[in-house]
Design a protein around this motif. Structure first.
Motif, short mmCIF file in Angstrom:
data_model
loop_
_atom_site.label_atom_id
_atom_site.label_comp_id
_atom_site.label_asym_id
_atom_site.label_seq_id
_atom_site.Cartn_x
_atom_site.Cartn_y
_atom_site.Cartn_z
N LEU A 1 8.50 16.47 -15.89
CA LEU A 1 9.06 16.08 -17.20
C LEU A 1 8.39 16.98 -18.31
CD1 LEU A 1 9.79 12.40 -17.16
CD2 LEU A 1 11.41 14.15 -17.76
N ALA A 2 6.94 17.12 -18.04
CA ALA A 2 5.89 17.86 -18.86
C ALA A 2 6.37 19.28 -19.09
CB ALA A 2 4.65 17.82 -18.51
N GLY B 1 4.59 5.50 -4.95
CA GLY B 1 4.97 5.48 -6.49
C GLY B 1 4.12 6.18 -7.24
N ALA B 2 2.74 6.34 -6.79
CA ALA B 2 1.78 7.17 -7.79
C ALA B 2 2.11 8.72 -7.22
CB ALA B 2 0.34 6.76 -6.98
N LEU B 3 2.58 8.96 -6.15
CA LEU B 3 2.73 10.51 -5.84
C LEU B 3 4.25 10.97 -6.58
CD1 LEU B 3 1.86 10.67 -2.17
CD2 LEU B 3 0.74 11.79 -3.93
N VAL B 4 5.29 9.84 -6.65
CA VAL B 4 6.49 10.22 -7.20
C VAL B 4 6.08 10.27 -8.73
CG1 VAL B 4 8.64 9.07 -7.74
CG2 VAL B 4 7.89 9.09 -5.43
N LEU B 5 5.48 9.34 -9.29
CA LEU B 5 4.88 9.63 -10.67
C LEU B 5 4.23 10.87 -11.14
CD1 LEU B 5 3.96 5.79 -11.68
CD2 LEU B 5 5.79 7.05 -12.62
N MET B 6 3.49 11.27 -10.29
CA MET B 6 2.77 12.58 -10.49
C MET B 6 3.79 13.77 -10.37
SD MET B 6 -0.84 12.64 -7.74
CE MET B 6 -0.52 14.43 -7.83
N ALA C 1 0.93 -1.18 -0.08
CA ALA C 1 -0.10 -0.20 0.05
C ALA C 1 0.97 1.33 0.03
CB ALA C 1 -0.93 0.16 1.19
N LEU D 1 -1.63 -2.50 -3.73
CA LEU D 1 -0.99 -1.59 -4.78
C LEU D 1 -1.70 -1.03 -5.53
CD1 LEU D 1 2.46 -1.44 -5.20
CD2 LEU D 1 1.64 -2.56 -7.33
N VAL E 1 4.12 1.31 -0.98
CA VAL E 1 4.65 1.48 -2.36
C VAL E 1 3.58 2.05 -3.36
CG1 VAL E 1 5.77 0.17 -4.42
CG2 VAL E 1 6.19 -0.44 -2.06
N GLY E 2 2.41 1.60 -3.31
CA GLY E 2 1.26 2.13 -4.18
C GLY E 2 1.15 3.71 -4.20
N VAL E 3 1.03 4.24 -2.76
CA VAL E 3 0.78 5.67 -2.58
C VAL E 3 2.02 6.33 -3.04
CG1 VAL E 3 0.25 7.29 -1.07
CG2 VAL E 3 -0.86 5.21 -1.01
N PHE F 1 7.78 0.08 -8.95
CA PHE F 1 7.40 1.36 -9.06
C PHE F 1 6.77 1.17 -10.92
CE2 PHE F 1 9.01 5.47 -10.68
CZ PHE F 1 8.09 6.19 -9.79
N LEU G 1 -1.73 3.12 -13.35
CA LEU G 1 -2.03 4.17 -13.55
C LEU G 1 -2.31 4.36 -15.17
CD1 LEU G 1 -0.23 6.06 -10.80
CD2 LEU G 1 -2.38 5.79 -10.80
N LEU H 1 6.88 13.37 -10.98
CA LEU H 1 7.72 13.21 -12.05
C LEU H 1 7.27 13.71 -13.46
CD1 LEU H 1 10.81 11.94 -11.94
CD2 LEU H 1 9.66 9.78 -12.79
N ILE H 2 5.92 13.35 -13.67
CA ILE H 2 5.32 13.79 -14.92
C ILE H 2 5.20 15.08 -15.22
CG2 ILE H 2 4.57 11.49 -15.53
CD1 ILE H 2 2.01 12.39 -14.67
N LYS H 3 4.95 15.76 -13.87
CA LYS H 3 4.63 17.22 -13.87
C LYS H 3 6.01 17.86 -14.30
CE LYS H 3 0.84 19.03 -12.05
NZ LYS H 3 0.05 20.18 -12.60
N PHE I 1 -4.62 1.49 -3.71
CA PHE I 1 -3.99 2.80 -3.20
C PHE I 1 -3.45 3.67 -4.40
CE2 PHE I 1 -4.13 0.59 0.87
CZ PHE I 1 -4.60 1.76 1.76
#
Lengths: 69, 589
Positions: A57-58, A46-51, A40, B457, A42-44, B378, B385, A53-55, B460
């Protein structure tokens, strides 16, 4: 639709976290595998880091669609 | 007993008969050839066959073992379903290219030597580019050329590596490679097809610009033959394993930024190939089995995704997430099969990706530091997503402007069959385990910790998506990739060639032309050379113009070519006569 999806995900999140505490575990290969809610986290994260990161990079890499033309 | 023939030849020969058929007969012929290949594969026996001697080397066209058979079976099955999907296609040339492409891919799989592998490798590159060009748009033409240039570069590297390998070992046999210059070149050659970073740019550049059915074929073969060759030659290579982790993350990050649905999926090919080669790089029996299992599963759901997105483009004419939406009710079969593919690629329990991703992760935990495991986990979050984004903005986001109906029956059947296969393998993974290279490996996909972990995973990460949907919303932009540097470098090289280097060439050419003109002038009257030299020496003392005039005047007055022709002709005649008599004396003796 969006509300239903949100409720469904919240339900799954709660159930899976509880299941993490009561379910059986494989022998942990690494330390963090023994934490019942590790995926859980890692999910949260990971998703936040990706957010982020894409912000980022964009900002640098996005161009108009005819950029190469 | 019936002796099977290499399936590559059936497709390659079959391609040349396609123009003889029309309409329904052609559709039946295409399916028949595919079915024939499947029967032929079932008759192939393990071992080495179809060996031809060439320049003292053995060319092996049928090196059959569990690995090559597993890949060939899935190629043939998916190829059959892709043909079924593309029956509406009326372009004979494109169908021929698809057959040549499928045949050469199977040729690579069964090649037992590097030379025949290289030949099939190049046929693959040149046949597949037509699947892009047949879209007949300028953007596709340009992308096709870029695709071809990259693959020619990869082919040159591969050939260089093969030649170095032959020189150093004297062997052509396809076998695991050790660290050497030859293996480095071969790795670049194989790696380009596998889309290793930074050699991956041809993939997201060209695949979205192929024809609707062409992109389905493209998604099946090129990268997967690359993975197969890495499994053959570079299994257990740590660089490959780490590269797999990097690719898995790189692919999902760039996929999340895309607006074009096929470009989004193309980046996911890179990410999924990352998982495969991570397993292969680990090199244990479980790792190789996991990599190959993921290759097989990926072929199913990735082909399905290209079919679904192709169907959307086919029926709506739109490929941008910003222009799509609301298709769930209008194209229910496409929507449901796309959801199956999305869950499969994400690795959700009950779908095939769950099984093979678990195998790869388990193999990584056996050998490697936690870094690689973290990268792959990751990437799992990013994959999930991406496909929430794809499914949501294509099928569920409100869009009143769009009107579409479901695709023709044959396209639906192909999508449904693949979706069912994804679920079948997810529910009963032993079906898959039976065909993997190492039969002895025992892996249990459905352990409670794996099952619960994936649910945690996804739920969340999904909640983050729901609460921050705006961040993941598509935008009308393109995202620069490494190809920006390639393009800019090539533009700079083009400027350098057309500007300064061309200017230098012109200057050198002019000075050489002047020298040549002067030599021609001298050679017309060589006997006058001493006299001319004396006159040139006189230039230092006299006015230059008057000296030149005097030379020119003397030349006009004195020079007569016929004066020298006669003695030269006599000389040549004497030489011929001498040779003639010498020849007679030689033979009579």
């Amino acid at each position: 639709m969006k509300e239903k999806l949100k409720k469904l995900l919240i339900l799954f999140a709660i159930l899976s976290t509880v299941a993490g505490f009561i379910g059986t575990h494989d022998p942990p290969a690494l330390g963090w595998h023994s934490i019942p809610f590790m995926d859980a986290v890692v999910g949260v994260i990971g998703a936040l880091v990706l957010m982020v990161l894409i912000k980022g990079l964009a900002t640098f890499l996005s161009k108009k669609e005819d950029f190469y033309d | 007993m019936i002796r099977s023939i290499p399936p590559a030849f059936i497709f390659i020969l079959g391609a040349f008969f396609i123009p003889l058929f029309r309409g329904r007969a052609k559709q039946l012929y295409l399916l028949f050839v595919n079915a024939f290949v499947l029967i032929d594969l079932s008759l192939l026996e393990a071992g080495t066959g179809w060996v031809i001697q060439f320049l003292g080397y053995d060319l092996i066209f049928a090196e059959v073992d569990r690995l090559s058979l597993a890949i060939a079976y899935i190629f043939a099955v998916i190829g059959f379903l892709a043909i079924l999907y593309s029956l509406q296609n009326k372009q004979t040339g494109e169908q021929m290219a698809a057959f040549l492409y499928m045949g050469s891919s199977l040729g690579v799989v069964f090649s037992g030597d590097y030379l025949s592998l290289f030949i099939f490798w190049e046929i693959m590159a040149f046949a597949s580019v037509f699947l892009i060009w047949y879209r007949r748009e300028k953007a596709s033409l340009d992308a096709g050329f870029r695709y071809l240039f990259m693959h020619i570069f990869g082919g040159c590297c591969l050939l260089t590596g093969i030649l170095l390998h032959i020189t150093s070992t004297g062997s052509l046999k396809v076998e695991p490679l050790t660290n050497s210059w030859s293996s480095l070149f071969i790795l670049v050659g194989f790696g380009l097809n596998t889309a290793l970073i930074p050699l991956h740019t041809w993939l997201p550049d060209a695949y979205p610009l192929g024809t609707i059915t062409g992109s389905v074929f493209l998604s099946i073969f090129t990268t997967k033959t690359g993975v197969y060759t890495l499994a053959r030659c570079f299994s257990g290579n740590e660089f490959i394993a780490i590269m797999g982790g990097v690719m898995a993350v790189y692919g999902v990050v760039f996929a999340l930024l895309q607006n074009d649905i096929r470009k989004l999926i193309s980046y996911h090919i890179i990410s999924q190939v990352g998982y495969m080669i991570a397993g292969i790089g680990v090199g244990t029996e479980l790792g190789v089995n996991g990599g190959v299992a993921h290759l097989i599963n990926n072929l199913l759901y990735k082909t399905l995704l290209f079919m679904c997105t192709g169907s959307v483009i086919y029926m709506t004419g739109r490929s941008k997430l910003t222009e799509l939406g609301g298709l769930a009710k209008q194209m229910p079969v496409t929507c449901i099969t796309c959801l199956v593919a999305s869950f499969s690629i994400s690795g959700a329990p009950g779908f095939n990706g769950f099984v093979s991703k678990g195998m790869v992760l388990a193999s990584v935990l056996e050998v490697h530091p936690p870094f690689l495991e973290l990268l792959l986990r990751f990437a799992s979050v990013g994959t999930f997503l991406s496909f929430i984004k794809l499914s949501y903005f294509t099928f569920f986001e409100k869009n009143e402007k769009i009107r579409a109906k479901e695709v023709p029956w044959n396209m639906q059947v192909a999508m449904i069959v693949i979706a069912l296969l994804c679920i079948l393998i997810g529910m009963a993974p032993k079906v898959l385990f039976h065909i993997l290279p190492y039969a002895s490996v025992d892996y249990h996909a459905y352990t409670s910790s794996h099952f619960i972990g994936v649910l945690q995973l996804f739920s969340f990460a999904g909640l983050v998506f729901v609460f921050a949907k705006k961040t993941f919303s598509p935008h009308q932009w393109i995202i620069l990739d490494v190809d920006y540097f390639y393009r800019m470098t090539l533009r700079w090289v083009a400027w350098l060639c057309m500007g300064p280097l061309n200017d230098l060439r012109r200057r050198i050419q002019n000075s050489l032309s002047r020298s040549v003109r002067f030599l021609i002038y001298l050679s017309k009257d060589p006997l006058s050379l001493p006299e001319r030299s004396a006159e040139y020496r006189q230039w230092n003392r006299e006015d230059e113009v008057s000296a030149l005039e005097s030379i020119g005047g003397k030349k006009e007055r004195r020079y007569n070519e016929n004066i020298y022709r006669k003695p030269m002709g006599v000389g040549v005649l004497l030489a011929i006569l001498f040779l003639f008599f010498y020849g007679i004396i030689y033979f009579l003796k």
